[in-house]
Design an enzyme around this catalytic site. Structure first.
Site, short mmCIF file in Angstrom:
data_model
loop_
_atom_site.label_atom_id
_atom_site.label_comp_id
_atom_site.label_asym_id
_atom_site.label_seq_id
_atom_site.Cartn_x
_atom_site.Cartn_y
_atom_site.Cartn_z
N HIS A 46 9.20 55.66 29.14
CA HIS A 46 10.40 56.19 29.78
C HIS A 46 11.55 56.10 28.76
CE1 HIS A 46 11.39 51.98 30.12
NE2 HIS A 46 10.32 51.76 30.88
N HIS A 49 11.88 53.02 26.50
CA HIS A 49 11.02 52.98 25.30
C HIS A 49 11.57 53.92 24.22
CE1 HIS A 49 7.98 51.96 28.54
NE2 HIS A 49 7.82 50.96 27.71
N GLN A 73 -2.06 39.64 29.31
CA GLN A 73 -0.75 39.30 29.87
C GLN A 73 -0.64 39.61 31.36
OE1 GLN A 73 1.23 42.11 26.99
NE2 GLN A 73 2.67 42.37 28.68
N GLY A 159 13.09 45.58 23.92
CA GLY A 159 14.21 45.79 24.84
C GLY A 159 14.72 44.48 25.43
N LYS A 161 15.71 44.13 28.33
CA LYS A 161 15.30 44.00 29.74
C LYS A 161 14.29 42.86 29.88
CE LYS A 161 12.85 46.04 33.43
NZ LYS A 161 11.49 45.68 32.98
N GLN A 165 10.76 37.66 26.85
CA GLN A 165 9.74 38.16 25.92
C GLN A 165 10.34 38.30 24.51
OE1 GLN A 165 6.80 41.42 26.70
NE2 GLN A 165 8.34 42.70 25.72
N SER A 198 8.44 50.86 33.72
CA SER A 198 7.27 51.65 34.11
C SER A 198 6.91 51.39 35.57
CB SER A 198 6.08 51.29 33.23
OG SER A 198 6.46 51.39 31.89
#
Ligand code: PAF
Length: 294
Positions: A46, A49, A73, A159, A161, A165, A198
Site C-alpha cells: 500500500h 510501503h 513471525q 516504517g 508504524k 520492530q 495490509s
C-alpha cells in the site's frame, strides 16, 4: 540494466527467488560502486510501503524490495493463512516505482530443512507486541537479519508504524555488526488518520468507518499529555474512548520512552503512545510521538 543477469523480470525490474541469483546481481552493483537500499515487506503493498520505496529511491543507486510472508513471525496459523497475498499486483507497483530488483524467495530458500537459528533481541522485544504475540519479535529479528545478510544492502527502510520492530531491527543490526543503516520513515495515514496497513483490507465497511478512532484518540492523548495532564488520567481516558469507539479488545495502550521502550508513568523524556486493539478478527496497531515540554 538490473535484469540483465536474471532470467525472470517484471517490466524493467529483475525478479530473484534464490539467494545465489540475488547475490550475483548485488555483487555487480557493488563492484560498480553503487549504493544499495532494501525495503523488506510481506507484500500486500500500500502507499505506506511505497513511501519506503520512495525514500530508498532518493538515497540509493539501486533499490531491492523483498516480499516474504515470514511464517516465523506469526503466532497464530489463521493469521498466517489469512495474510493477504497478491504477487502480480505488488510486482506491478514496485516496477512502476522504479525498484531494480524484487527478491521473493520461497519458504524453503529462507528456512531450509534443518534450520535452527533464532535471533532474539530481549528487553526491546519483551513488551508491547512482543508480549501479546509470543515469538513475533524473534521471528522478525531472525528474518530481517537474514534479509540484511542476503541482500548486503547498505541502507534498509522501515516504517514508524511498526515502531517496536524498527527499534528491534536497529539494535539487532548494531549488535551483530551488520553494516546496514536502518532508516525510519514516518507513518503514512489515510485522510481520516487511519495508519495504512495490509490488515485494513480485512475490515468490514462498518469497522473501517470506526477505525479512525485509534489515531484520533492517540493524537488527543498526546496533546493532553504534552499540556501537562497526568499519564494515569490520560491512559484511562484513552481506554474509554477507544472502547466506546469500536475497539473491542485492547492488547495494550501504553506510554513508553521512544528509544528504550521503558514504560513511563510520568512524561519526563521523549515518549510515544502505543496501542494495539482488535476490531472483530483484525488486530490494528498504531503509535504517536509525545514531545516532552511541548
Ligand atoms: O513489517 C513487515 O512487513 C515485516 O515484519 C518485515 C519487516 C518485512 C519482516 O518480515
Amino acid at each position: 540494466m538490473a535484469g540483465a543477469e536474471l532470467k525472470e523480470t517484471y517490466g524493467s525490474m529483475a525478479v530473484a527467488r534464490g539467494v545465489a541469483e540475488l547475490r550475483a546481481v548485488v555483487g555487480g552493483w557493488k563492484r560498480a560502486g553503487e549504493r544499495v537500499g532494501v525495503v523488506p515487506t510481506m507484500g500486500a503493498l500500500h502507499a505506506g510501503h511505497m513511501a519506503l520505496v520512495e525514500a530508498a529511491r532518493q538515497d540509493c543507486d539501486r533499490v531491492i524490495a523483498t516480499i516474504f510472508v515470514n511464517p516465523k513471525q506469526f503466532n497464530r496459523p489463521d493469521d498466517l493463512s489469512s495474510y493477504p497475498r497478491d504477487e502480480a499486483s505488488d510486482a506491478a507497483k514496485l516496477n512502476a516505482a522504479g525498484v531494480d530488483l524484487l527478491f521473493t524467495p520461497p519458504v524453503e530458500e529462507v528456512y531450509p530443512e534443518g534450520f535452527q537459528t533464532k535471533v532474539s533481541v530481549p528487553v526491546l522485544s519483551d513488551c508491547l507486541c512482543g508480549l501479546t504475540r509470543p515469538g513475533h519479535m524473534d521471528g522478525v529479528a531472525t528474518v530481517v537479519a537474514k534479509l540484511f545478510l542476503m541482500t548486503a544492502a547498505e541502507r534498509a527502510y522501515f516504517g514508524e508504524k511498526d515502531y517496536q520492530q524498527l527499534l528491534v531491527v536497529r539494535r539487532m543490526a548494531r549488535d551483530l555488526d551488520i553494516p546496514v543503516q536502518v532508516v525510519p520513515v514516518p507513518t503514512v495515514r489515510d485522510t481520516d488518520g487511519l495508519a495504512l496497513s495490509s490488515r485494513n483490507a480485512l475490515l468490514s465497511a462498518e469497522q473501517r468507518a470506526q477505525a479512525p478512532v485509534i489515531h484520533r484518540t492517540l493524537a488527543a492523548m498526546a496533546r493532553r499529555l504534552a499540556a501537562g495532564e497526568t499519564v494515569a488520567e490520560i491512559l484511562a481516558w484513552g481506554h474509554t474512548e477507544l472502547t466506546a469507539g469500536g475497539i473491542e479488545n485492547l492488547d495494550y495502550l501504553q506510554l513508553r520512552a521512544d528509544n528504550s521502550l521503558e514504560e513511563l508513568v510520568k512524561l519526563d523524556r521523549p515518549a510515544r503512545l502505543f496501542v494495539a486493539g482488535w476490531m472483530g478478527k483484525v488486530r490494528l496497531i498504531d503509535n504517536v510521538a509525545v514531545p516532552v515540554g511541548a
